[in-house]
Design a protein around this motif. Structure first.
Motif, PDB file in Angstrom:
ATOM      1  N   VAL A 152       0.827  -1.139   0.093  1.00 29.16           N
ATOM      2  CA  VAL A 152      -0.008  -0.078   0.102  1.00 29.16           C
ATOM      3  C   VAL A 152       0.960   1.295   0.120  1.00 29.16           C
ATOM      4  O   VAL A 152       1.790   1.331   0.916  1.00 29.16           O
ATOM      5  N   ALA A 153       0.587   2.116  -1.089  1.00 28.44           N
ATOM      6  CA  ALA A 153       1.349   3.149  -1.048  1.00 28.44           C
ATOM      7  C   ALA A 153       1.489   4.156   0.277  1.00 28.44           C
ATOM      8  O   ALA A 153       0.126   4.267   0.635  1.00 28.44           O
ATOM      9  N   GLY A 154       2.347   4.929   0.761  1.00 31.71           N
ATOM     10  CA  GLY A 154       2.455   5.526   1.678  1.00 31.71           C
ATOM     11  C   GLY A 154       1.254   6.517   1.682  1.00 31.71           C
ATOM     12  O   GLY A 154       1.211   7.405   0.670  1.00 31.71           O
ATOM     13  N   GLY A 155       0.400   6.867   2.551  1.00 25.16           N
ATOM     14  CA  GLY A 155      -0.570   7.802   2.742  1.00 25.16           C
ATOM     15  C   GLY A 155      -1.902   7.427   2.197  1.00 25.16           C
ATOM     16  O   GLY A 155      -2.847   8.197   2.250  1.00 25.16           O
ATOM     17  N   SER A 156      -1.896   6.291   1.389  1.00 31.46           N
ATOM     18  CA  SER A 156      -3.141   5.930   0.570  1.00 31.46           C
ATOM     19  C   SER A 156      -4.273   5.531   1.548  1.00 31.46           C
ATOM     20  O   SER A 156      -5.618   5.938   1.255  1.00 31.46           O
ATOM     21  N   LEU A 157      -4.031   4.986   2.567  1.00 33.73           N
ATOM     22  CA  LEU A 157      -5.070   4.482   3.554  1.00 33.73           C
ATOM     23  C   LEU A 157      -5.550   5.834   4.206  1.00 33.73           C
ATOM     24  O   LEU A 157      -6.885   5.631   4.935  1.00 33.73           O
ATOM     25  N   ASP A 158      -5.266   6.906   4.188  1.00 35.60           N
ATOM     26  CA  ASP A 158      -5.775   8.104   4.776  1.00 35.60           C
ATOM     27  C   ASP A 158      -7.253   8.454   4.107  1.00 35.60           C
ATOM     28  O   ASP A 158      -8.066   8.854   4.656  1.00 35.60           O
ATOM     29  N   ALA A 159      -7.295   7.720   2.979  1.00 35.54           N
ATOM     30  CA  ALA A 159      -8.785   7.908   2.294  1.00 35.54           C
ATOM     31  C   ALA A 159      -9.456   7.218   3.043  1.00 35.54           C
ATOM     32  O   ALA A 159     -10.863   7.391   3.017  1.00 35.54           O
ATOM     33  N   VAL A 160      -9.155   5.952   3.677  1.00 35.83           N
ATOM     34  CA  VAL A 160     -10.110   5.395   4.557  1.00 35.83           C
ATOM     35  C   VAL A 160     -10.828   6.096   5.641  1.00 35.83           C
ATOM     36  O   VAL A 160     -11.997   6.275   5.761  1.00 35.83           O
ATOM     37  N   ILE A 161     -10.036   6.702   6.088  1.00 34.30           N
ATOM     38  CA  ILE A 161     -10.479   7.959   7.436  1.00 34.30           C
ATOM     39  C   ILE A 161     -11.378   8.944   6.757  1.00 34.30           C
ATOM     40  O   ILE A 161     -12.440   9.062   7.236  1.00 34.30           O
ATOM     41  N   GLY A 162     -10.753   9.565   5.776  1.00 31.17           N
ATOM     42  CA  GLY A 162     -11.564  10.704   5.314  1.00 31.17           C
ATOM     43  C   GLY A 162     -13.131  10.266   4.826  1.00 31.17           C
ATOM     44  O   GLY A 162     -14.109  10.730   5.263  1.00 31.17           O
ATOM     45  N   ALA A 163     -13.019   8.929   4.076  1.00 31.89           N
ATOM     46  CA  ALA A 163     -14.285   8.407   3.431  1.00 31.89           C
ATOM     47  C   ALA A 163     -15.080   8.062   4.713  1.00 31.89           C
ATOM     48  O   ALA A 163     -16.168   8.205   4.549  1.00 31.89           O
ATOM     49  N   GLY A 164     -14.317   7.321   5.682  1.00 28.85           N
ATOM     50  CA  GLY A 164     -15.401   6.798   6.616  1.00 28.85           C
ATOM     51  C   GLY A 164     -15.797   7.708   7.438  1.00 28.85           C
ATOM     52  O   GLY A 164     -17.127   7.773   7.807  1.00 28.85           O
ATOM     53  N   ASP A 165     -15.171   8.943   7.820  1.00 29.76           N
ATOM     54  CA  ASP A 165     -15.612  10.044   8.488  1.00 29.76           C
ATOM     55  C   ASP A 165     -17.074  10.616   7.848  1.00 29.76           C
ATOM     56  O   ASP A 165     -18.055  11.009   8.396  1.00 29.76           O
ATOM     57  N   ALA A 166     -16.980  10.765   6.408  1.00 31.41           N
ATOM     58  CA  ALA A 166     -17.972  11.493   5.563  1.00 31.41           C
ATOM     59  C   ALA A 166     -18.988  10.403   5.669  1.00 31.41           C
ATOM     60  O   ALA A 166     -20.271  10.904   5.590  1.00 31.41           O
ATOM     61  N   LEU A 167     -18.998   9.156   5.538  1.00 27.58           N
ATOM     62  CA  LEU A 167     -19.945   8.339   5.419  1.00 27.58           C
ATOM     63  C   LEU A 167     -20.811   8.266   6.628  1.00 27.58           C
ATOM     64  O   LEU A 167     -21.951   8.278   6.670  1.00 27.58           O
ATOM     65  N   VAL A 168     -19.955   8.141   7.828  1.00 33.46           N
ATOM     66  CA  VAL A 168     -20.604   7.964   9.153  1.00 33.46           C
ATOM     67  C   VAL A 168     -21.553   9.349   9.304  1.00 33.46           C
ATOM     68  O   VAL A 168     -22.467   9.395   9.910  1.00 33.46           O
ATOM     69  N   ARG A 169     -20.820  10.686   8.994  1.00 37.17           N
ATOM     70  CA  ARG A 169     -21.605  11.667   9.023  1.00 37.17           C
ATOM     71  C   ARG A 169     -22.970  11.770   8.326  1.00 37.17           C
ATOM     72  O   ARG A 169     -24.111  11.950   8.773  1.00 37.17           O
ATOM     73  N   SER A 170     -22.891  11.210   7.099  1.00 42.83           N
ATOM     74  CA  SER A 170     -24.257  10.939   6.311  1.00 42.83           C
ATOM     75  C   SER A 170     -25.006  10.000   6.989  1.00 42.83           C
ATOM     76  O   SER A 170     -26.356  10.244   6.863  1.00 42.83           O
ATOM     77  N   THR A 171     -24.499   8.855   7.604  1.00 43.00           N
ATOM     78  CA  THR A 171     -25.573   8.052   8.223  1.00 43.00           C
ATOM     79  C   THR A 171     -26.119   8.587   9.338  1.00 43.00           C
ATOM     80  O   THR A 171     -27.315   8.504   9.598  1.00 43.00           O
ATOM     81  N   LEU A 172     -25.329   9.348  10.274  1.00 40.26           N
ATOM     82  CA  LEU A 172     -25.943   9.860  11.296  1.00 40.26           C
ATOM     83  C   LEU A 172     -26.952  11.014  10.951  1.00 40.26           C
ATOM     84  O   LEU A 172     -27.827  11.318  11.874  1.00 40.26           O
ATOM     85  N   ASP A 173     -26.750  11.538   9.918  1.00 41.25           N
ATOM     86  CA  ASP A 173     -27.712  12.603   9.438  1.00 41.25           C
ATOM     87  C   ASP A 173     -28.996  12.082   8.659  1.00 41.25           C
ATOM     88  O   ASP A 173     -29.832  12.739   8.131  1.00 41.25           O
ATOM     89  N   GLY A 174     -29.036  10.637   8.571  1.00 40.44           N
ATOM     90  CA  GLY A 174     -29.977   9.907   7.739  1.00 40.44           C
ATOM     91  C   GLY A 174     -30.139   9.990   6.343  1.00 40.44           C
ATOM     92  O   GLY A 174     -31.188   9.654   5.797  1.00 40.44           O
ATOM     93  N   ARG A 175     -29.057  10.412   5.773  1.00 39.92           N
ATOM     94  CA  ARG A 175     -28.821  10.428   4.274  1.00 39.92           C
ATOM     95  C   ARG A 175     -28.595   9.032   3.718  1.00 39.92           C
ATOM     96  O   ARG A 175     -29.052   8.732   2.562  1.00 39.92           O
ATOM     97  N   ILE A 176     -28.041   8.082   4.293  1.00 34.67           N
ATOM     98  CA  ILE A 176     -27.839   7.024   3.862  1.00 34.67           C
ATOM     99  C   ILE A 176     -27.747   6.004   5.017  1.00 34.67           C
ATOM    100  O   ILE A 176     -27.709   6.346   6.242  1.00 34.67           O
ATOM    101  N   THR A 177     -28.006   4.583   4.797  1.00 32.34           N
ATOM    102  CA  THR A 177     -27.981   3.506   5.616  1.00 32.34           C
ATOM    103  C   THR A 177     -26.741   3.251   6.124  1.00 32.34           C
ATOM    104  O   THR A 177     -25.647   3.260   5.467  1.00 32.34           O
ATOM    105  N   ALA A 178     -26.481   2.595   7.350  1.00 40.91           N
ATOM    106  CA  ALA A 178     -25.201   2.046   7.890  1.00 40.91           C
ATOM    107  C   ALA A 178     -24.680   0.973   6.719  1.00 40.91           C
ATOM    108  O   ALA A 178     -23.605   0.981   6.671  1.00 40.91           O
ATOM    109  N   ALA A 179     -25.836   0.190   6.317  1.00 41.44           N
ATOM    110  CA  ALA A 179     -25.057  -0.836   5.401  1.00 41.44           C
ATOM    111  C   ALA A 179     -24.732  -0.116   3.938  1.00 41.44           C
ATOM    112  O   ALA A 179     -23.593  -0.771   3.460  1.00 41.44           O
ATOM    113  N   ARG A 180     -25.228   0.998   3.470  1.00 43.18           N
ATOM    114  CA  ARG A 180     -24.542   1.710   2.384  1.00 43.18           C
ATOM    115  C   ARG A 180     -23.298   2.495   2.672  1.00 43.18           C
ATOM    116  O   ARG A 180     -22.319   2.066   1.986  1.00 43.18           O
ATOM    117  N   ALA A 181     -23.083   2.834   4.102  1.00 44.43           N
ATOM    118  CA  ALA A 181     -21.719   3.225   4.295  1.00 44.43           C
ATOM    119  C   ALA A 181     -20.744   2.308   4.275  1.00 44.43           C
ATOM    120  O   ALA A 181     -19.589   2.438   3.944  1.00 44.43           O
TER     121      ALA A 181
END
Length: 199
Positions: A152-181
């Motif tokens: 895994v190239a250095g820094g590539s997994l940072d995308a997991v944190i960024g995407a994960g945080d955004a998806l969790v916020r969308s789930t908490l806001d009711g815009r997507i389901t946990a399964a979709r996240a």
């Protein structure tokens, strides 16, 4: 005859028990009113202790926020380690487990975690704590994913944190389901880790 229930209720808490109580009170205050309302005086009042007791455990408000974050990160790493313990050595399987652990841990904490993370951004010391915790978490992810996906190239997994945080916020806001996240984060992880096809 002494009232044993009354005696137990008045029993002095150990340092560890008191610390856990104070953190529970802090979580409740954040859940009810957000981090802006979190003060050591309010924690002390709600816990039925004096302010010096809270200062003795955490030093200041930042100390409470840091400890709440450390607890979350420790739980998140424990959940990830348990999920990966007997995981099949297949990229899609491991990516799904990593995604589920991330999303489910964050959702279990709810808005309180988002408030704590936002409050951490206000101090360089607390930002450093968050970065250190994320680095440890991503190191676990890398260790689990590289054997099934390649280097895994250095820094590539940072995308997991960024995407994960955004998806969790969308789930908490009711815009997507946990399964979709979980599903979307799994695809992000696979995209980051999967070896590129030979040209």
């Amino acid at each position: 005859m002494a009232d044993t229930a009354g005696l137990q209720a008045r029993r002095r808490l150990t340092r560890t028990e008191r610390r856990a109580q104070l953190l529970d009170v802090a979580r409740t205050l954040i859940r009810e009113a957000g981090t802006d309302e979190l003060t050591l005086a309010r924690v002390a009042e709600r816990a039925g202790v004096t302010k010096p007791v809270v200062y003795d455990h955490f030093g200041d408000r930042s100390g409470i926020l840091a400890e709440l974050f450390r607890e979350f990160e420790a739980r998140q790493r424990e959940v990830l380690a348990a999920a990966l313990a007997d995981a099949e050595p297949v990229l899609d399987v491991r990516a799904r487990l990593v995604a589920a652990a991330f999303v489910d841990c964050c959702l279990a904490e709810g808005r309180e975690l988002a408030d704590v993370v936002a409050a951490l951004a206000g101090s360089s010391e607390l930002r450093a704590l968050r970065q250190e915790a994320e680095d440890a978490y991503l190191a676990m992810c890398q260790e689990a994913l590289e054997p099934v996906g390649g280097l895994v190239a250095g820094g590539s997994l940072d995308a997991v944190i960024g995407a994960g945080d955004a998806l969790v916020r969308s789930t908490l806001d009711g815009r997507i389901t946990a399964a979709r996240a979980r599903d979307v984060l799994t695809r992000v992880i696979v995209a980051v880790v999967a070896p590129e096809p030979a040209a």
